[in-house]
Design a protein around this motif. Structure first.
Motif, PDB file in Angstrom:
ATOM      1  N   HIS A 263      -9.015   8.550   8.530  1.00 33.62           N
ATOM      2  CA  HIS A 263      -8.717   7.211   9.036  1.00 33.62           C
ATOM      3  C   HIS A 263      -7.537   6.658   8.247  1.00 33.62           C
ATOM      4  O   HIS A 263      -7.473   6.797   7.024  1.00 33.62           O
ATOM      5  N   TRP A 264      -6.609   5.985   8.957  1.00 36.63           N
ATOM      6  CA  TRP A 264      -5.388   5.486   8.317  1.00 36.63           C
ATOM      7  C   TRP A 264      -5.275   3.972   8.452  1.00 36.63           C
ATOM      8  O   TRP A 264      -5.604   3.392   9.497  1.00 36.63           O
ATOM      9  N   LEU A 265      -4.767   3.326   7.376  1.00 38.52           N
ATOM     10  CA  LEU A 265      -4.296   1.944   7.415  1.00 38.52           C
ATOM     11  C   LEU A 265      -2.835   1.958   6.968  1.00 38.52           C
ATOM     12  O   LEU A 265      -2.485   2.656   6.010  1.00 38.52           O
ATOM     13  N   HIS A 266      -1.982   1.204   7.649  1.00 35.60           N
ATOM     14  CA  HIS A 266      -0.556   1.180   7.314  1.00 35.60           C
ATOM     15  C   HIS A 266      -0.111  -0.254   7.008  1.00 35.60           C
ATOM     16  O   HIS A 266      -0.618  -1.221   7.588  1.00 35.60           O
ATOM     17  N   PHE A 267       0.858  -0.355   6.084  1.00 32.69           N
ATOM     18  CA  PHE A 267       1.418  -1.656   5.704  1.00 32.69           C
ATOM     19  C   PHE A 267       2.938  -1.551   5.661  1.00 32.69           C
ATOM     20  O   PHE A 267       3.480  -0.538   5.215  1.00 32.69           O
ATOM     21  N   ASP A 268       3.610  -2.604   6.103  1.00 30.96           N
ATOM     22  CA  ASP A 268       5.065  -2.715   5.982  1.00 30.96           C
ATOM     23  C   ASP A 268       5.399  -4.017   5.257  1.00 30.96           C
ATOM     24  O   ASP A 268       4.828  -5.072   5.565  1.00 30.96           O
ATOM     25  N   ALA A 269       6.306  -3.939   4.286  1.00 32.65           N
ATOM     26  CA  ALA A 269       6.739  -5.124   3.543  1.00 32.65           C
ATOM     27  C   ALA A 269       7.956  -5.735   4.238  1.00 32.65           C
ATOM     28  O   ALA A 269       8.940  -5.043   4.491  1.00 32.65           O
ATOM     29  N   LYS A 270       7.895  -7.026   4.538  1.00 32.85           N
ATOM     30  CA  LYS A 270       8.984  -7.727   5.234  1.00 32.85           C
ATOM     31  C   LYS A 270       9.352  -8.991   4.455  1.00 32.85           C
ATOM     32  O   LYS A 270       8.815 -10.071   4.697  1.00 32.85           O
ATOM     33  N   TYR A 271      10.274  -8.824   3.498  1.00 30.83           N
ATOM     34  CA  TYR A 271      10.626  -9.981   2.674  1.00 30.83           C
ATOM     35  C   TYR A 271      11.301 -11.078   3.495  1.00 30.83           C
ATOM     36  O   TYR A 271      11.125 -12.264   3.223  1.00 30.83           O
ATOM     37  N   LYS A 272      12.083 -10.714   4.495  1.00 32.83           N
ATOM     38  CA  LYS A 272      12.855 -11.708   5.240  1.00 32.83           C
ATOM     39  C   LYS A 272      12.005 -12.499   6.227  1.00 32.83           C
ATOM     40  O   LYS A 272      12.445 -13.503   6.768  1.00 32.83           O
ATOM     41  N   LEU A 273      10.781 -12.049   6.453  1.00 38.37           N
ATOM     42  CA  LEU A 273       9.915 -12.745   7.389  1.00 38.37           C
ATOM     43  C   LEU A 273       9.469 -14.076   6.796  1.00 38.37           C
ATOM     44  O   LEU A 273       9.030 -14.139   5.648  1.00 38.37           O
ATOM     45  N   GLU A 274       9.581 -15.149   7.562  1.00 44.30           N
ATOM     46  CA  GLU A 274       9.205 -16.475   7.093  1.00 44.30           C
ATOM     47  C   GLU A 274       8.036 -17.001   7.917  1.00 44.30           C
ATOM     48  O   GLU A 274       7.725 -16.489   8.987  1.00 44.30           O
TER      49      GLU A 274
ATOM     50  N   GLY B   3      -5.598   0.495  11.614  1.00 47.21           N
ATOM     51  CA  GLY B   3      -4.971  -0.809  11.488  1.00 47.21           C
ATOM     52  C   GLY B   3      -3.579  -0.705  10.901  1.00 47.21           C
ATOM     53  O   GLY B   3      -3.279   0.218  10.137  1.00 47.21           O
ATOM     54  N   ALA B   4      -2.697  -1.646  11.278  1.00 46.81           N
ATOM     55  CA  ALA B   4      -1.321  -1.701  10.757  1.00 46.81           C
ATOM     56  C   ALA B   4      -0.977  -3.167  10.515  1.00 46.81           C
ATOM     57  O   ALA B   4      -1.199  -4.011  11.395  1.00 46.81           O
ATOM     58  N   TYR B   5      -0.430  -3.475   9.334  1.00 42.25           N
ATOM     59  CA  TYR B   5      -0.302  -4.861   8.910  1.00 42.25           C
ATOM     60  C   TYR B   5       1.045  -5.120   8.244  1.00 42.25           C
ATOM     61  O   TYR B   5       1.600  -4.252   7.567  1.00 42.25           O
ATOM     62  N   VAL B   6       1.537  -6.333   8.418  1.00 40.77           N
ATOM     63  CA  VAL B   6       2.779  -6.784   7.795  1.00 40.77           C
ATOM     64  C   VAL B   6       2.439  -7.550   6.515  1.00 40.77           C
ATOM     65  O   VAL B   6       1.509  -8.359   6.496  1.00 40.77           O
ATOM     66  N   LEU B   7       3.190  -7.286   5.442  1.00 39.63           N
ATOM     67  CA  LEU B   7       3.114  -8.070   4.205  1.00 39.63           C
ATOM     68  C   LEU B   7       4.390  -8.891   4.111  1.00 39.63           C
ATOM     69  O   LEU B   7       5.483  -8.345   4.219  1.00 39.63           O
ATOM     70  N   PHE B   8       4.275 -10.201   3.912  1.00 42.15           N
ATOM     71  CA  PHE B   8       5.469 -11.036   3.826  1.00 42.15           C
ATOM     72  C   PHE B   8       5.228 -12.148   2.811  1.00 42.15           C
ATOM     73  O   PHE B   8       4.079 -12.513   2.537  1.00 42.15           O
ATOM     74  N   PRO B   9       6.279 -12.705   2.211  1.00 37.97           N
ATOM     75  CA  PRO B   9       6.116 -13.731   1.169  1.00 37.97           C
ATOM     76  C   PRO B   9       5.807 -15.106   1.735  1.00 37.97           C
ATOM     77  O   PRO B   9       6.643 -15.996   1.756  1.00 37.97           O
ATOM     78  N   GLY B  10       4.582 -15.281   2.201  1.00 41.48           N
ATOM     79  CA  GLY B  10       4.156 -16.566   2.744  1.00 41.48           C
ATOM     80  C   GLY B  10       3.251 -17.303   1.783  1.00 41.48           C
ATOM     81  O   GLY B  10       2.810 -16.769   0.765  1.00 41.48           O
ATOM     82  N   ASP B  11       2.934 -18.564   2.101  1.00 42.11           N
ATOM     83  CA  ASP B  11       2.156 -19.422   1.211  1.00 42.11           C
ATOM     84  C   ASP B  11       0.658 -19.328   1.438  1.00 42.11           C
ATOM     85  O   ASP B  11      -0.123 -19.556   0.525  1.00 42.11           O
ATOM     86  N   GLY B  12       0.250 -19.030   2.658  1.00 46.86           N
ATOM     87  CA  GLY B  12      -1.170 -19.092   2.988  1.00 46.86           C
ATOM     88  C   GLY B  12      -1.941 -17.866   2.557  1.00 46.86           C
ATOM     89  O   GLY B  12      -1.464 -17.007   1.822  1.00 46.86           O
ATOM     90  N   VAL B  13      -3.175 -17.799   3.024  1.00 46.07           N
ATOM     91  CA  VAL B  13      -4.048 -16.655   2.768  1.00 46.07           C
ATOM     92  C   VAL B  13      -4.464 -16.089   4.112  1.00 46.07           C
ATOM     93  O   VAL B  13      -5.022 -16.801   4.946  1.00 46.07           O
TER      94      VAL B  13
END
Length: 654
Positions: free
Chosen positions: A508-519, A571-581
């Motif tokens: 089973h796989w989970l994937h993550f992508d880091a997107k610093y420019k995402l606001e 599952g596949a998920y975006v990581l971005f520098p946001g304020d919330g949880v």
């Protein structure tokens, strides 16, 4: 502190060379301003009444900067005029050297030179000058760039992120990345012996040294440890014989008195005559106890502090030699801090270090000392690591512009690594960490397979194999296979992939992508349910709106692509520098989606999100990390429950 939003600025670089930079934005109101900078000639600032709330394209921040007061912005364009003390014909002949001439060749990706026919030749005081025009187009890079020519000096500018929290966020990001990398090395069981000799050569890479010292000098590290030591220093009790009159004695040690008896002090008769054969001594010997701070542990602390001061001065001199003034100023501030720490009265009572007390319980258990010892080991280990991409990044933080997205990507990797380590037992530090004959090698690079291996034991008692990959490639299958691995269409390479293997062999796989420019506003627009345009509404306006909507949702669409295109992906998920949880598994909000019709209700039948977005920043990472930990923990428990997961089965067969 001063802050001026600039529209145009002109600097004299010396030897007849000038650089004029103008923002490509059109403004209605400008005013002349003066800047306290060497070589400054003139500048036009944007009037106060038209200042916007976003990070400006060009400004002067005295006292607010991380590196340089003159600041440009990522993803911005500027007009530039470069005046050189040569004729037009000579300038044209020299222009064939490289595409970025007359600027440094390293700016070839940012500087677009206009054709020679647009250059101008002028004459001043009987000497010919040539004005070369062009544009500077700064992409998604932050750091420091130098705009200079072979004739004069150089203009240094800090390229800042367009994010409003850049000045807090970027500093936290690089400090936390330094912390993660050193903690990773501390946890790695390397057979490389560490030499505890202060005469050792620390590093030839001053940028790597600079990066490590930046972490060491952060308030919670060396300053905090030294403050703890000064407040509660280690001490020892010393006993030494001291003569006292007999009526001042507190404790009588007959053996000590007899061993140190001085016959010349005896007088005939007296109150003690019956004890000393008719004589009474003028004084007797008693052991006196005093507190001493001249311990081996304090000698070590003093020596390490002095050595860090020497390293700070070394960095300052090297950075000045490379004309990296911002980095040199930072190193100078470290030396000032260390020099102030060394003024404590404690160190005046402490001698020189003979050897390091590496086996001392004080060094391993007492507050202040144990942190200092850890910092020393971390500094030595981090500077022995061979990480070409990391070294290039370190260099960028003190000299060249580097993509902040790459720094964020490295940081996110270490966060995921820590999260999985907190849930599982690590059985291999990962082949992104390997030991050569003389150093620890870090192979964290796109396109190179890296794997960290773990073992998870769920509440059911079932053990699972877990692996974390950086930039693993999933290629299209070339031959038929029974197992669901790879891709059935194109090749994919998520930033990070987590593999979970059950005892039955299912993966089973989970994937993550880091997107610093995402606001945040982009994330909200991803999940906006705009009604589809009717056929008669598909005008040019409707088409542009649709294109804009698709562009905003690109990151989310990519997660759908991973979820569908890579076999066995849950599952596949975006990581971005946001304020919330993000990442609520119960009653998920509009940032997580489960690929099942029942999930559109408030009580979805399946709790593992198929696609989603997780905010993640160094300053707010506590609860944010917990959300990611909950997602991975829930997935691990689901797999360890031995509930079979059925992949899709096609409708058609032979």
């Amino acid at each position: 502190m001063s802050f001026v939003i600039l529209h145009r600025v002109l600097f004299d670089l010396g030897y007849g060379t000038c650089v004029e930079i103008e923002s490509s934005e059109t403004v209605r109101q400008i005013k002349a301003v003066s800047l306290a900078s060497p070589g400054f000639v003139s500048a036009d600032a944007v009037a106060d009444e038209v200042i916007s709330s976003e990070i400006p394209k060009m400004c002067w921040r005295e006292g607010w900067n991380l590196f340089e007061p003159f600041q440009l912005r990522e993803d911005a364009e500027y007009f530039i005029d470069i005046t050189l003390p040569i004729s037009l014909s000579e300038a044209i002949s020299r222009s064939v050297l490289h595409t970025a001439w007359p600027l440094n060749q390293r700016l070839s990706s940012a500087f677009v030179r206009e054709p020679c026919k647009r250059w101008r030749e002028i004459e001043k005081n009987g000497k010919k000058y040539t004005i070369i025009t062009g544009q500077i187009k700064i992409r998604s890079y932050v750091g420091v760039i130098e705009i200079g020519t072979e004739f004069g000096g150089a203009l240094r500018a800090e390229v800042v992120s367009r994010k409003l929290k850049y000045f807090q966020e970027f500093k936290s990001l690089i400090e936390d990345l330094a912390k993660k990398s050193t903690e990773l090395l501390m946890a790695y069981e390397t057979p490389i012996s560490l030499s505890f000799n202060f005469a050792d050569k620390y590093s030839d890479n001053e940028s790597s040294l600079h990066f490590s010292m930046r972490y060491l000098m952060s308030p919670s590290q060396l300053p905090s440890a030294i403050s703890e030591i000064i407040h509660s220093p280690h001490s020892k009790l010393l006993e030494h014989p001291e003569p006292k009159e007999f009526y001042d004695l507190d404790d009588i040690d007959a053996e000590l008195i007899l061993e140190n008896m001085d016959g010349s002090s005896l007088g005939y008769g007296g109150p003690l005559a019956r004890f000393f054969d008719g004589y009474t001594p003028e004084y007797l010997i008693q052991n006196q106890t005093t507190v001493s701070f001249d311990t081996l542990e304090n000698r070590y602390a003093k020596a390490f502090l002095e050595h860090c001061g020497m390293l700070s001065q070394k960095i300052e001199l090297r950075m000045l030699g490379r004309n990296k003034k911002g980095a040199a100023r930072e190193a100078a501030s470290w030396w000032s801090q260390i020099n102030e720490m060394l003024q404590s009265d404690l160190w005046k009572q402490v001698g020189s270090l003979g050897h390091i007390p590496s086996n001392s319980q004080v060094m391993h258990k007492k507050r202040g000392y144990k942190e200092l010892f850890r910092l020393d080991i971390a500094l030595r280990m981090s500077l022995s690591v061979a990480w070409p991409h990391g070294a290039a990044m370190f260099d960028g933080l003190s000299g060249d512009a580097r993509p902040v997205s790459k720094i964020y990507e490295y940081w996110c990797f270490f966060i995921l690594y820590e999260v999985i380590r907190s849930l599982c037992r690590e059985i291999s530090g990962g082949n992104f960490l390997s030991v050569s004959s003389d150093s620890l090698q870090v192979r964290l690079k796109k396109g190179i397979k890296s794997e960290c291996k773990f073992l998870y034991k769920g509440s059911s008692g079932i053990g699972l194999q877990v692996s974390l990959f950086y930039n693993r490639q999933f290629t299209r299958l070339q031959v038929a296979k029974e197992d669901w691995s790879g891709s059935y269409t194109a090749a994919f390479d998520p930033d990070y992939s987590v593999m979970i293997r059950s005892p039955k062999g299912a993966v089973h796989w989970l994937h993550f992508d880091a997107k610093y420019k995402l606001e945040k506003r982009h994330v909200e627009s991803m999940f906006s349910a705009e009604p589809e345009a009717e056929e008669h509404e598909l005008t040019e306006l409707g088409y542009n709106r649709e294109i804009s909507r698709v562009h905003k949702q690109d990151d989310l669409f990519k997660m759908h692509t991973y979820r569908d295109g890579i076999f066995s992906t849950r599952g596949a998920y975006v990581l971005f520098p946001g304020d919330g949880v993000g990442g609520r598994l119960q009653n998920p909000g509009k940032n997580l989606f489960v690929r099942h019709p029942s999930a559109v209700t408030e009580t979805p039948k399946y709790s593992i999100p198929s696609v989603g977005v997780f905010p993640l920043t160094p300053e707010n990472s506590g609860q944010q990390i917990d959300a990611i930990r909950n997602l991975i923990s829930c997935t691990l428990e689901g797999v360890s429950s031995q509930t079979d997961y059925a992949e899709e089965v096609g409708w058609f067969s032979n």
